[in-house]
Design a protein around this motif. Sequence first.
Motif, PDB file in Angstrom:
ATOM      1  N   GLY A 202       0.809  -1.205   0.000  1.00 42.42           N
ATOM      2  CA  GLY A 202       0.000   0.000   0.000  1.00 42.42           C
ATOM      3  C   GLY A 202       0.849   1.265   0.000  1.00 42.42           C
ATOM      4  O   GLY A 202       2.025   1.255   0.362  1.00 42.42           O
TER       5      GLY A 202
ATOM      6  N   THR B 160      -3.145   4.531  -7.037  1.00 35.63           N
ATOM      7  CA  THR B 160      -4.315   5.357  -7.372  1.00 35.63           C
ATOM      8  C   THR B 160      -3.885   6.696  -7.952  1.00 35.63           C
ATOM      9  O   THR B 160      -4.473   7.173  -8.928  1.00 35.63           O
ATOM     10  CB  THR B 160      -5.192   5.570  -6.131  1.00 35.63           C
ATOM     11  OG1 THR B 160      -5.606   4.290  -5.629  1.00 35.63           O
ATOM     12  CG2 THR B 160      -6.425   6.393  -6.471  1.00 35.63           C
TER      13      THR B 160
ATOM     14  N   ASP C 156     -12.312   1.357 -11.264  1.00 34.36           N
ATOM     15  CA  ASP C 156     -11.858   1.401  -9.867  1.00 34.36           C
ATOM     16  C   ASP C 156     -12.159   0.053  -9.224  1.00 34.36           C
ATOM     17  O   ASP C 156     -13.296  -0.244  -8.865  1.00 34.36           O
ATOM     18  CB  ASP C 156     -12.580   2.531  -9.125  1.00 34.36           C
ATOM     19  CG  ASP C 156     -11.981   2.799  -7.746  1.00 34.36           C
ATOM     20  OD1 ASP C 156     -11.151   1.985  -7.295  1.00 34.36           O
ATOM     21  OD2 ASP C 156     -12.347   3.811  -7.119  1.00 34.36           O
TER      22      ASP C 156
ATOM     23  N   ASP D 297     -10.791  -1.100  -6.408  1.00 31.14           N
ATOM     24  CA  ASP D 297     -10.337  -1.035  -5.019  1.00 31.14           C
ATOM     25  C   ASP D 297     -11.528  -0.667  -4.133  1.00 31.14           C
ATOM     26  O   ASP D 297     -12.172   0.361  -4.365  1.00 31.14           O
ATOM     27  CB  ASP D 297      -9.240   0.029  -4.896  1.00 31.14           C
ATOM     28  CG  ASP D 297      -8.615   0.080  -3.508  1.00 31.14           C
ATOM     29  OD1 ASP D 297      -9.164  -0.537  -2.572  1.00 31.14           O
ATOM     30  OD2 ASP D 297      -7.577   0.749  -3.350  1.00 31.14           O
TER      31      ASP D 297
ATOM     32  N   GLN E  52     -11.663   0.716  -1.432  1.00 33.32           N
ATOM     33  CA  GLN E  52     -11.518   2.033  -0.810  1.00 33.32           C
ATOM     34  C   GLN E  52     -12.060   3.143  -1.711  1.00 33.32           C
ATOM     35  O   GLN E  52     -12.294   4.254  -1.245  1.00 33.32           O
ATOM     36  CB  GLN E  52     -10.046   2.287  -0.487  1.00 33.32           C
ATOM     37  CG  GLN E  52      -9.479   1.325   0.541  1.00 33.32           C
ATOM     38  CD  GLN E  52      -8.004   1.575   0.798  1.00 33.32           C
ATOM     39  OE1 GLN E  52      -7.623   2.513   1.508  1.00 33.32           O
ATOM     40  NE2 GLN E  52      -7.150   0.750   0.210  1.00 33.32           N
TER      41      GLN E  52
ATOM     42  N   ASN F 144     -10.823   5.114  -3.848  1.00 28.86           N
ATOM     43  CA  ASN F 144     -10.095   6.391  -3.860  1.00 28.86           C
ATOM     44  C   ASN F 144      -9.996   7.005  -5.248  1.00 28.86           C
ATOM     45  O   ASN F 144      -9.960   8.232  -5.385  1.00 28.86           O
ATOM     46  CB  ASN F 144      -8.700   6.202  -3.269  1.00 28.86           C
ATOM     47  CG  ASN F 144      -8.731   5.976  -1.772  1.00 28.86           C
ATOM     48  OD1 ASN F 144      -9.651   6.423  -1.098  1.00 28.86           O
ATOM     49  ND2 ASN F 144      -7.743   5.278  -1.243  1.00 28.86           N
TER      50      ASN F 144
ATOM     51  N   SER G 293     -13.452   8.800  -5.700  1.00 26.33           N
ATOM     52  CA  SER G 293     -13.574  10.065  -4.953  1.00 26.33           C
ATOM     53  C   SER G 293     -12.509  11.066  -5.382  1.00 26.33           C
ATOM     54  O   SER G 293     -12.758  12.272  -5.420  1.00 26.33           O
ATOM     55  CB  SER G 293     -13.468   9.808  -3.444  1.00 26.33           C
ATOM     56  OG  SER G 293     -12.212   9.241  -3.117  1.00 26.33           O
TER      57      SER G 293
ATOM     58  N   SER H 272     -16.187   2.464  -7.886  1.00 30.45           N
ATOM     59  CA  SER H 272     -16.151   1.418  -6.872  1.00 30.45           C
ATOM     60  C   SER H 272     -16.994   1.840  -5.672  1.00 30.45           C
ATOM     61  O   SER H 272     -17.514   2.952  -5.607  1.00 30.45           O
ATOM     62  CB  SER H 272     -14.716   1.143  -6.433  1.00 30.45           C
ATOM     63  OG  SER H 272     -14.663   0.036  -5.563  1.00 30.45           O
TER      64      SER H 272
ATOM     65  N   SER I 162     -17.543   0.546  -1.202  1.00 28.75           N
ATOM     66  CA  SER I 162     -17.030  -0.296  -0.117  1.00 28.75           C
ATOM     67  C   SER I 162     -17.617  -1.705  -0.154  1.00 28.75           C
ATOM     68  O   SER I 162     -17.021  -2.651   0.388  1.00 28.75           O
ATOM     69  CB  SER I 162     -17.314   0.357   1.240  1.00 28.75           C
ATOM     70  OG  SER I 162     -18.698   0.586   1.400  1.00 28.75           O
TER      71      SER I 162
ATOM     72  N   SER J 185     -15.532  -4.950  -1.047  1.00 29.53           N
ATOM     73  CA  SER J 185     -14.736  -5.746  -0.110  1.00 29.53           C
ATOM     74  C   SER J 185     -15.384  -7.098   0.172  1.00 29.53           C
ATOM     75  O   SER J 185     -14.708  -8.058   0.537  1.00 29.53           O
ATOM     76  CB  SER J 185     -14.531  -4.977   1.207  1.00 29.53           C
ATOM     77  OG  SER J 185     -15.788  -4.643   1.780  1.00 29.53           O
TER      78      SER J 185
ATOM     79  N   SER K 204      -6.615  -3.016  -5.706  1.00 31.43           N
ATOM     80  CA  SER K 204      -6.464  -2.844  -4.263  1.00 31.43           C
ATOM     81  C   SER K 204      -5.076  -3.329  -3.849  1.00 31.43           C
ATOM     82  O   SER K 204      -4.439  -4.104  -4.573  1.00 31.43           O
ATOM     83  CB  SER K 204      -7.536  -3.638  -3.518  1.00 31.43           C
ATOM     84  OG  SER K 204      -7.393  -5.028  -3.786  1.00 31.43           O
TER      85      SER K 204
END
Length: 256
Positions: free
Chosen positions: A12, A17, A38, A40, A42, A44, A47, A87, A89, A92, A127
């Motif tokens: 990470g 990103t 996206d 991932d 998260q 990111n 956003s 993407s 959450s 996950s 991710s």
Amino acid sequence: MGKVIALSNQKGGVGKTTTTINLAASLVALEKKVLIIDADPQANATSGLGAVVKSPDKTVYNCMLGEADPKECLVETSVEGLMILPSHSDLSGAEVELVSVPQREFVMRKITDRLKEDYDFILIDCSPSLGLITVAVLAAADSVIIPVQCEYFALEGISKLLSTLQVVKRRINPKIEIEGFLMTMYDARTRHSNQVYDEVKKHFKSLVFSSVIHRNVRLSEAPSFGQSVLDFDIDSRGSQNYLQLAREVLEKNNLL
């Protein structure tokens, strides 16, 4: 037919990103049609480009589970002409849900096959893991860009990623290649950054991009405004670095 490039490194904070967003924006600036996926949880990249998800059931998660048409889930970003498959959450939980799905390794390929005829490049932000979703991305990709942070432990995680790539290439996606290793967060003033760069160059030779991403405060500030660094500060060193990288990618693919 567009080229699908994954940006992957299970470590990470190496700039995956940041590179996805700004390489895409740079390719658009060089008049290429680009899409970001996206991948991932998260979110990111979503956003960081100021993208607004149409509805909770129109994300990459729903597309991977076969519940939504990817073309109906694309949304605009703050970069004019750059679209993103966003993407959420919820992604996950896809690792668990995909376990029982037949040919689960190919769920991302079904998405890219549906989309790539409309674009010159599709960039997929992975991710920081080597789980099922990342394997599905690698199964769909033509090549992979591996961002490598200029720090002491830079080479530590690369061997695991390369092992995974070898397995994917042997068993799932024989066409996948390494697009290049990208050195990020480079500080030319420090001996340490230069030593790490030299070490990576010694190991991977021509696979290392000539372009280097320097440490630049504008790169870290831009996502908080939902913008690429090119829109945030076109004159910044970060903007120039990513434009140079975009040109190098185009040259590698005989498109410049």
